[in-house]
Design a protein around this motif. Sequence first.
Motif, PDB file in Angstrom:
ATOM      1  N   ALA A 112      27.734  49.192  34.529  1.00  0.00           N
ATOM      2  CA  ALA A 112      28.041  48.524  33.255  1.00  0.00           C
ATOM      3  C   ALA A 112      29.542  48.333  33.070  1.00  0.00           C
ATOM      4  O   ALA A 112      29.968  47.397  32.385  1.00  0.00           O
ATOM      5  CB  ALA A 112      27.468  49.330  32.095  1.00  0.00           C
ATOM      6  N   GLU A 113      30.357  49.176  33.679  1.00  0.00           N
ATOM      7  CA  GLU A 113      31.805  49.039  33.549  1.00  0.00           C
ATOM      8  C   GLU A 113      32.308  47.720  34.144  1.00  0.00           C
ATOM      9  O   GLU A 113      33.386  47.252  33.804  1.00  0.00           O
ATOM     10  CB  GLU A 113      32.523  50.209  34.244  1.00  0.00           C
ATOM     11  CG  GLU A 113      32.299  51.544  33.584  1.00  0.00           C
ATOM     12  CD  GLU A 113      31.009  52.233  34.029  1.00  0.00           C
ATOM     13  OE1 GLU A 113      30.749  53.349  33.550  1.00  0.00           O
ATOM     14  OE2 GLU A 113      30.261  51.661  34.836  1.00  0.00           O
ATOM     15  N   LEU A 114      31.529  47.115  35.028  1.00  0.00           N
ATOM     16  CA  LEU A 114      31.908  45.835  35.633  1.00  0.00           C
ATOM     17  C   LEU A 114      31.008  44.676  35.219  1.00  0.00           C
ATOM     18  O   LEU A 114      31.469  43.545  35.106  1.00  0.00           O
ATOM     19  CB  LEU A 114      31.871  45.935  37.174  1.00  0.00           C
ATOM     20  CG  LEU A 114      32.846  46.881  37.827  1.00  0.00           C
ATOM     21  CD1 LEU A 114      32.592  46.920  39.325  1.00  0.00           C
ATOM     22  CD2 LEU A 114      34.268  46.462  37.545  1.00  0.00           C
ATOM     23  N   LYS A 124      40.664  41.414  30.103  1.00  0.00           N
ATOM     24  CA  LYS A 124      40.798  41.839  31.495  1.00  0.00           C
ATOM     25  C   LYS A 124      39.710  41.207  32.367  1.00  0.00           C
ATOM     26  O   LYS A 124      39.980  40.713  33.464  1.00  0.00           O
ATOM     27  CB  LYS A 124      40.703  43.367  31.558  1.00  0.00           C
ATOM     28  CG  LYS A 124      40.861  43.957  32.923  1.00  0.00           C
ATOM     29  CD  LYS A 124      40.761  45.481  32.790  1.00  0.00           C
ATOM     30  CE  LYS A 124      40.980  46.196  34.081  1.00  0.00           C
ATOM     31  NZ  LYS A 124      40.908  47.646  33.923  1.00  0.00           N
ATOM     32  N   GLY A 125      38.468  41.203  31.892  1.00  0.00           N
ATOM     33  CA  GLY A 125      37.359  40.619  32.643  1.00  0.00           C
ATOM     34  C   GLY A 125      37.533  39.128  32.870  1.00  0.00           C
ATOM     35  O   GLY A 125      37.300  38.623  33.969  1.00  0.00           O
ATOM     36  N   ILE A 126      37.957  38.416  31.845  1.00  0.00           N
ATOM     37  CA  ILE A 126      38.170  36.965  31.973  1.00  0.00           C
ATOM     38  C   ILE A 126      39.308  36.678  32.941  1.00  0.00           C
ATOM     39  O   ILE A 126      39.213  35.779  33.779  1.00  0.00           O
ATOM     40  CB  ILE A 126      38.409  36.336  30.585  1.00  0.00           C
ATOM     41  CG1 ILE A 126      37.101  36.376  29.783  1.00  0.00           C
ATOM     42  CG2 ILE A 126      38.916  34.908  30.716  1.00  0.00           C
ATOM     43  CD1 ILE A 126      37.240  35.972  28.341  1.00  0.00           C
ATOM     44  N   LEU A 127      40.394  37.443  32.835  1.00  0.00           N
ATOM     45  CA  LEU A 127      41.514  37.248  33.765  1.00  0.00           C
ATOM     46  C   LEU A 127      41.097  37.510  35.215  1.00  0.00           C
ATOM     47  O   LEU A 127      41.471  36.752  36.119  1.00  0.00           O
ATOM     48  CB  LEU A 127      42.688  38.149  33.383  1.00  0.00           C
ATOM     49  CG  LEU A 127      43.479  37.724  32.153  1.00  0.00           C
ATOM     50  CD1 LEU A 127      44.504  38.789  31.786  1.00  0.00           C
ATOM     51  CD2 LEU A 127      44.143  36.377  32.372  1.00  0.00           C
ATOM     52  N   ILE A 128      40.322  38.561  35.411  1.00  0.00           N
ATOM     53  CA  ILE A 128      39.859  38.870  36.766  1.00  0.00           C
ATOM     54  C   ILE A 128      38.973  37.749  37.290  1.00  0.00           C
ATOM     55  O   ILE A 128      39.102  37.323  38.443  1.00  0.00           O
ATOM     56  CB  ILE A 128      39.137  40.237  36.804  1.00  0.00           C
ATOM     57  CG1 ILE A 128      40.167  41.352  36.646  1.00  0.00           C
ATOM     58  CG2 ILE A 128      38.339  40.412  38.100  1.00  0.00           C
ATOM     59  CD1 ILE A 128      39.561  42.736  36.496  1.00  0.00           C
ATOM     60  N   LEU A 129      38.080  37.234  36.458  1.00  0.00           N
ATOM     61  CA  LEU A 129      37.203  36.135  36.884  1.00  0.00           C
ATOM     62  C   LEU A 129      37.998  34.875  37.206  1.00  0.00           C
ATOM     63  O   LEU A 129      37.762  34.219  38.229  1.00  0.00           O
ATOM     64  CB  LEU A 129      36.158  35.835  35.818  1.00  0.00           C
ATOM     65  CG  LEU A 129      35.025  36.843  35.687  1.00  0.00           C
ATOM     66  CD1 LEU A 129      34.159  36.512  34.486  1.00  0.00           C
ATOM     67  CD2 LEU A 129      34.188  36.867  36.954  1.00  0.00           C
ATOM     68  N   VAL A 130      38.953  34.519  36.354  1.00  0.00           N
ATOM     69  CA  VAL A 130      39.726  33.289  36.565  1.00  0.00           C
ATOM     70  C   VAL A 130      40.636  33.422  37.786  1.00  0.00           C
ATOM     71  O   VAL A 130      40.646  32.556  38.672  1.00  0.00           O
ATOM     72  CB  VAL A 130      40.537  32.935  35.298  1.00  0.00           C
ATOM     73  CG1 VAL A 130      41.521  31.810  35.574  1.00  0.00           C
ATOM     74  CG2 VAL A 130      39.595  32.534  34.168  1.00  0.00           C
ATOM     75  N   ILE A 131      41.394  34.503  37.846  1.00  0.00           N
ATOM     76  CA  ILE A 131      42.318  34.683  38.974  1.00  0.00           C
ATOM     77  C   ILE A 131      41.538  34.884  40.273  1.00  0.00           C
ATOM     78  O   ILE A 131      41.850  34.286  41.305  1.00  0.00           O
ATOM     79  CB  ILE A 131      43.286  35.858  38.706  1.00  0.00           C
ATOM     80  CG1 ILE A 131      44.206  35.504  37.533  1.00  0.00           C
ATOM     81  CG2 ILE A 131      44.099  36.187  39.947  1.00  0.00           C
ATOM     82  CD1 ILE A 131      45.012  36.672  37.004  1.00  0.00           C
ATOM     83  N   GLY A 132      40.494  35.713  40.228  1.00  0.00           N
ATOM     84  CA  GLY A 132      39.663  35.933  41.415  1.00  0.00           C
ATOM     85  C   GLY A 132      38.980  34.650  41.865  1.00  0.00           C
ATOM     86  O   GLY A 132      38.923  34.358  43.061  1.00  0.00           O
ATOM     87  N   GLY A 133      38.467  33.868  40.915  1.00  0.00           N
ATOM     88  CA  GLY A 133      37.841  32.598  41.266  1.00  0.00           C
ATOM     89  C   GLY A 133      38.813  31.637  41.917  1.00  0.00           C
ATOM     90  O   GLY A 133      38.491  30.967  42.900  1.00  0.00           O
TER      91      GLY A 133
END
Length: 185
Positions: A112-114, A124-133
Amino acid sequence: MEYILQPWPWYISGPLIAIVMFLLLYFGKTFGMSSNLRTLCAIGGAGKRVEFFNYEWKNHRWNLVVVLGAIFGGFIAHYFLSNPININLSEQTIKDLNALGFNNVGKSLLPAELFSWNAVLSLKGILILVIGGFLVGFGTRYAGGCTSGHAITGLSSLQLPSLVAVIGFFLGGLIMIHLIYPILF
């Protein structure tokens, strides 16, 4: 007596993948998920603005079955074939994951933490998704294909660039999980 579902063993799934690859090579087709994204973008008209997407996408429609198979296969696996038992992890792995802030380690494949909506929709989650994508998209284009394309199709057809790409994918994964991931979480 309760029937417990198990993953297919390597001696069944491995030859099935090999048979599919042989058939694709025999019929002059290649496999890779990033080519499906290119096809979807071309169908949507991206070729009017970006030359990379300006190609005859109708010749690649057959490959979109892979996307549908991944979606439906994931649905079927999750809802009908999942084995709800705990995951057997070493004590050191449990300690390491607890130190990174994971609770209930070994109780779920998707912590659930991810994977909760709260985690994904946080800044943080949105940034990780955008930058990772962006990084995955850039890397896929720069490498001339994705991990599945290089590791399955490229290695099956003995392409040296695919071997180099797969080694790079593994090195990148090791660097990410051991050096970058602890900084992010």
